[in-house]
Design a protein around this motif. Structure first.
Motif, PDB file in Angstrom:
ATOM      1  N   ALA A 186       0.827  -1.211   0.000  1.00  0.00           N
ATOM      2  CA  ALA A 186       0.000   0.000   0.000  1.00  0.00           C
ATOM      3  C   ALA A 186       0.856   1.254   0.000  1.00  0.00           C
ATOM      4  CB  ALA A 186      -0.924  -0.001   1.215  1.00  0.00           C
ATOM      5  N   MET A 187       2.005   1.213   0.689  1.00  0.00           N
ATOM      6  CA  MET A 187       2.882   2.378   0.760  1.00  0.00           C
ATOM      7  C   MET A 187       3.755   2.539  -0.486  1.00  0.00           C
ATOM      8  SD  MET A 187       2.084   3.916   3.508  1.00  0.00           S
ATOM      9  CE  MET A 187       0.431   3.352   3.058  1.00  0.00           C
ATOM     10  N   LYS A 232       7.661   8.028  -0.420  1.00  0.00           N
ATOM     11  CA  LYS A 232       8.588   8.982   0.209  1.00  0.00           C
ATOM     12  C   LYS A 232       7.991   9.609   1.462  1.00  0.00           C
ATOM     13  CE  LYS A 232      11.393  10.264  -3.794  1.00  0.00           C
ATOM     14  NZ  LYS A 232      11.742  11.350  -4.746  1.00  0.00           N
ATOM     15  N   ARG A 233       6.709   9.971   1.403  1.00  0.00           N
ATOM     16  CA  ARG A 233       6.084  10.608   2.571  1.00  0.00           C
ATOM     17  C   ARG A 233       6.044   9.644   3.756  1.00  0.00           C
ATOM     18  NH1 ARG A 233      -0.018  13.127   3.329  1.00  0.00           N
ATOM     19  NH2 ARG A 233       0.297  13.770   5.485  1.00  0.00           N
ATOM     20  N   PHE A 234       5.678   8.391   3.491  1.00  0.00           N
ATOM     21  CA  PHE A 234       5.648   7.398   4.568  1.00  0.00           C
ATOM     22  C   PHE A 234       7.039   7.213   5.155  1.00  0.00           C
ATOM     23  CE2 PHE A 234       6.372   2.992   5.900  1.00  0.00           C
ATOM     24  CZ  PHE A 234       5.449   2.888   6.933  1.00  0.00           C
ATOM     25  N   ARG A 251      10.890   7.546   9.529  1.00  0.00           N
ATOM     26  CA  ARG A 251      12.254   7.803  10.021  1.00  0.00           C
ATOM     27  C   ARG A 251      12.248   8.818  11.163  1.00  0.00           C
ATOM     28  NH1 ARG A 251      13.923   6.983   4.469  1.00  0.00           N
ATOM     29  NH2 ARG A 251      13.599   9.176   3.969  1.00  0.00           N
ATOM     30  N   GLU A 252      11.380   9.822  11.073  1.00  0.00           N
ATOM     31  CA  GLU A 252      11.279  10.778  12.184  1.00  0.00           C
ATOM     32  C   GLU A 252      10.806  10.072  13.449  1.00  0.00           C
ATOM     33  OE1 GLU A 252       8.996  14.870  13.625  1.00  0.00           O
ATOM     34  OE2 GLU A 252       8.610  14.085  11.610  1.00  0.00           O
ATOM     35  N   LEU A 253       9.833   9.174  13.298  1.00  0.00           N
ATOM     36  CA  LEU A 253       9.314   8.425  14.449  1.00  0.00           C
ATOM     37  C   LEU A 253      10.415   7.576  15.088  1.00  0.00           C
ATOM     38  CD1 LEU A 253       6.719   7.573  16.059  1.00  0.00           C
ATOM     39  CD2 LEU A 253       6.584   5.611  14.491  1.00  0.00           C
ATOM     40  N   TYR A 259       8.089  -0.575   7.177  1.00  0.00           N
ATOM     41  CA  TYR A 259       9.224   0.201   6.661  1.00  0.00           C
ATOM     42  C   TYR A 259      10.369  -0.730   6.255  1.00  0.00           C
ATOM     43  CZ  TYR A 259      13.060   3.595   6.553  1.00  0.00           C
ATOM     44  OH  TYR A 259      14.142   4.355   6.176  1.00  0.00           O
ATOM     45  N   ASP A 260      10.699  -1.683   7.130  1.00  0.00           N
ATOM     46  CA  ASP A 260      11.797  -2.619   6.838  1.00  0.00           C
ATOM     47  C   ASP A 260      11.494  -3.449   5.596  1.00  0.00           C
ATOM     48  OD1 ASP A 260      13.174  -1.692   9.014  1.00  0.00           O
ATOM     49  OD2 ASP A 260      12.609  -3.342  10.338  1.00  0.00           O
ATOM     50  N   GLN A 261      10.227  -3.848   5.448  1.00  0.00           N
ATOM     51  CA  GLN A 261       9.840  -4.615   4.265  1.00  0.00           C
ATOM     52  C   GLN A 261      10.083  -3.800   2.992  1.00  0.00           C
ATOM     53  OE1 GLN A 261       7.898  -8.050   3.973  1.00  0.00           O
ATOM     54  NE2 GLN A 261       9.281  -7.530   2.317  1.00  0.00           N
ATOM     55  N   MET A 262       9.798  -2.506   3.078  1.00  0.00           N
ATOM     56  CA  MET A 262       9.995  -1.626   1.925  1.00  0.00           C
ATOM     57  C   MET A 262      11.467  -1.395   1.615  1.00  0.00           C
ATOM     58  SD  MET A 262       7.049   1.160   2.854  1.00  0.00           S
ATOM     59  CE  MET A 262       7.555   2.350   1.611  1.00  0.00           C
TER      60      MET A 262
END
Length: 513
Positions: free
Chosen positions: A229-230, A238-240, A245-247, A274-277
């Protein structure tokens, strides 16, 4: 890097760390008894890293330093010998060198760039420019490093606020945010960011709560679904990634007990997506992702034995027991399979990464392949502009056809009568329009001769790109060979143009013998 208040303290701190480092190694060795096989392997790797790690003191020399250190019961001689006989600065900049910890006082704080430096321990009051420069040692961008860490023993936050304010005012800015924000504000930002990310994922049709509550195989499937989905578009991706990364960065600054298990579960779910991406292929020729991530069955892919796949330089491409070579995939069958794949966006991202890696590698070997890069960019731009079901299936077909063309390009050196891709690259660099068949034959011969002479000269030189005289020696070989061997249709202006192109290629491709 440990920054000490003075030179004597630097040596004393070095000695103290050696003492506790040895104790820690012994403690770890003692813990190995009774460990499971997996724990034993993990601990053994850590132990080996610690035993190989070298530390050093780097301080400037002064008069009567032997007497000064002797009064403190310290011996500066072994440290001074090391500083004089070795290139410690080059060793410290090398991420693979075992020299990993340095104790300094003033040296290396300014004008010394070490991108892989991750942590600075500050035990010395610093102000203004010197403080900013010191912190800059650890905040350089480097692969696998999100940010640097400053461990402050003396309380430099006040001085840092002033230095930042002075710097931004000088530049005409309004001043940065507080480098050490209040914990309440930091936690508030974490909660807000968690809600923003969950809401953003919901907009793309993915329910983050379901992933948080899922278990076992359902969780694995939802992680892939979330990553898919991302990856619906480059902007969404990029937005995700920016928010995630800020989190992750904010979570580094809070203690475990300061955040509830509920919030931490959401952070872990976001991290899994995120790691999957971020999954990267080991090599551009390997694509086990087609099977492991996307349910494409193995009968559509030829599995090759690692021992059968060796590069021209003798390096084995396949470092794991089960890998799949993209050049062996039956793309016609794979295109049929694509219709039933669930996570098409994620598969597209994976295929793009594989092709990107391969293109980068091919263009490094031969910069004249720029047309392939431009063609690839056109395919991706058209895909990003459409973003519908028909577009993604068309793009997948375009990309798989593009890979087939890359296969043909990588075999072109054989069709052109060369021994390897290097000779082909030199030939492509020498080509121009409107050559006769006789001239083409002469250029092919020149490509082989020129490459052989250049590599022969480089083999005689030590780090030839670092000195003007050795650079000139290589340039002269190129000039003289072109002058004597190029066809007459290449006038003086063309000779200089091709000389420059070839020198730039050689400089970037062959920095050493």
């Amino acid at each position: 890097m440990f920054v000490c208040i003075n030179k004597v303290t630097a040596v004393r701190m070095y000695n103290l760390v050696q003492e506790y480092w040895i104790l820690k190694i012994k403690e770890i060795e003692d813990s190995l008894s009774g460990a499971t096989q997996q724990e034993y392997m993990e601990v053994s790797r850590k132990l080996e890293w610690m035993k190989k790690t070298e530390m050093a003191v780097i301080i400037s020399q002064e008069q009567n330093e032997l007497a000064t250190f002797e009064k403190w019961g310290l011996d500066i001689k072994p440290h001074r010998t090391k500083m004089e006989k070795r290139e410690m600065d080059k060793e410290f900049k090398d991420p693979d060198n075992p020299f990993r910890v340095v104790f300094v006082c003033a040296m290396w704080l300014t004008g010394f760039d070490v991108k892989c430096l991750s942590t600075i321990y500050l035990d010395k009051p610093l102000k203004a420019h010197t403080l900013m420069q010191t912190i800059a040692r650890a905040n350089r961008v480097y692969e696998g490093k999100i940010n640097g860490l400053i461990v402050d023993y003396v309380g430099v936050v006040k001085a840092l606020r002033k230095a930042l304010a002075d710097y931004t005012n000088t530049k005409g800015g309004t001043g940065p945010s507080d480098p050490a924000p209040d914990k309440t504000e930091l936690l508030s930002r974490i909660y807000k960011l968690l809600a923003e990310i969950a809401g953003f994922m919901e907009q793309q049709g993915f329910n983050l709560s379901k992933l948080v509550q899922a278990v076992d195989f359902e969780k694995l499937a939802l992680v892939q679904s979330g990553a898919n989905a991302m990856c619906v578009s480059e902007d969404v991706k990029k937005r995700f990634e920016v928010m995630a990364r800020e989190l992750f960065k904010l979570f580094k600054y809070v203690e475990k007990q300061e955040v509830s298990d509920h919030e931490r579960a959401y952070k872990n779910a976001i991290s899994a997506v995120y790691d999957q991406m971020q999954e990267k292929r080991k090599h551009s020729d390997n694509t086990d992702l087609m099977i492991q991530l996307h349910d494409i069955v193995s009968e559509y892919i030829t599995v090759i034995n690692p021992a059968d796949r060796v590069s021209e330089d003798g390096a084995n491409y396949l470092t794991e027991s089960r890998r799949f070579d993209i050049s062996h995939i039956d793309f016609e069958r794979l295109q049929q399979e694509f219709a039933r794949v669930k996570n098409k966006n994620l598969l597209m991202k994976d295929l793009e990464e594989v092709i990107n890696d391969r293109l980068d590698n091919m263009m490094r070997r031969n910069p004249m392949r720029i047309n392939y890069y431009e063609r690839y960019q056109t395919i991706i731009q058209e895909y990003n502009a459409e973003q519908d079901k028909a577009a993604i299936e068309k793009t997948f077909i375009d990309l798989t056809n593009f890979v087939n063309d890359l296969d043909e390009e990588e075999k072109r050196y054989v069709r052109e009568g060369f021994n390897n891709d290097e000779e082909l690259a030199m030939y492509d660099l020498l080509l121009k329009d409107s050559l006769t068949s006789v001239e083409i034959k002469k250029i092919k011969k020149l490509a082989k001769v020129l490459l052989e002479r250049i590599k022969g000269k480089i083999s005689e030189l030590d780090h030839w790109t670092e000195k003007e005289e050795t650079q000139a020696a290589v340039d002269v070989i190129i000039r003289d060979t072109l002058w004597s061997e190029l066809p007459e249709s290449y006038d003086d202006s063309l000779l200089n143009e091709y000389r420059r192109k070839i020198y730039e290629f050689v400089y970037s491709t062959y920095p050493a013998a």
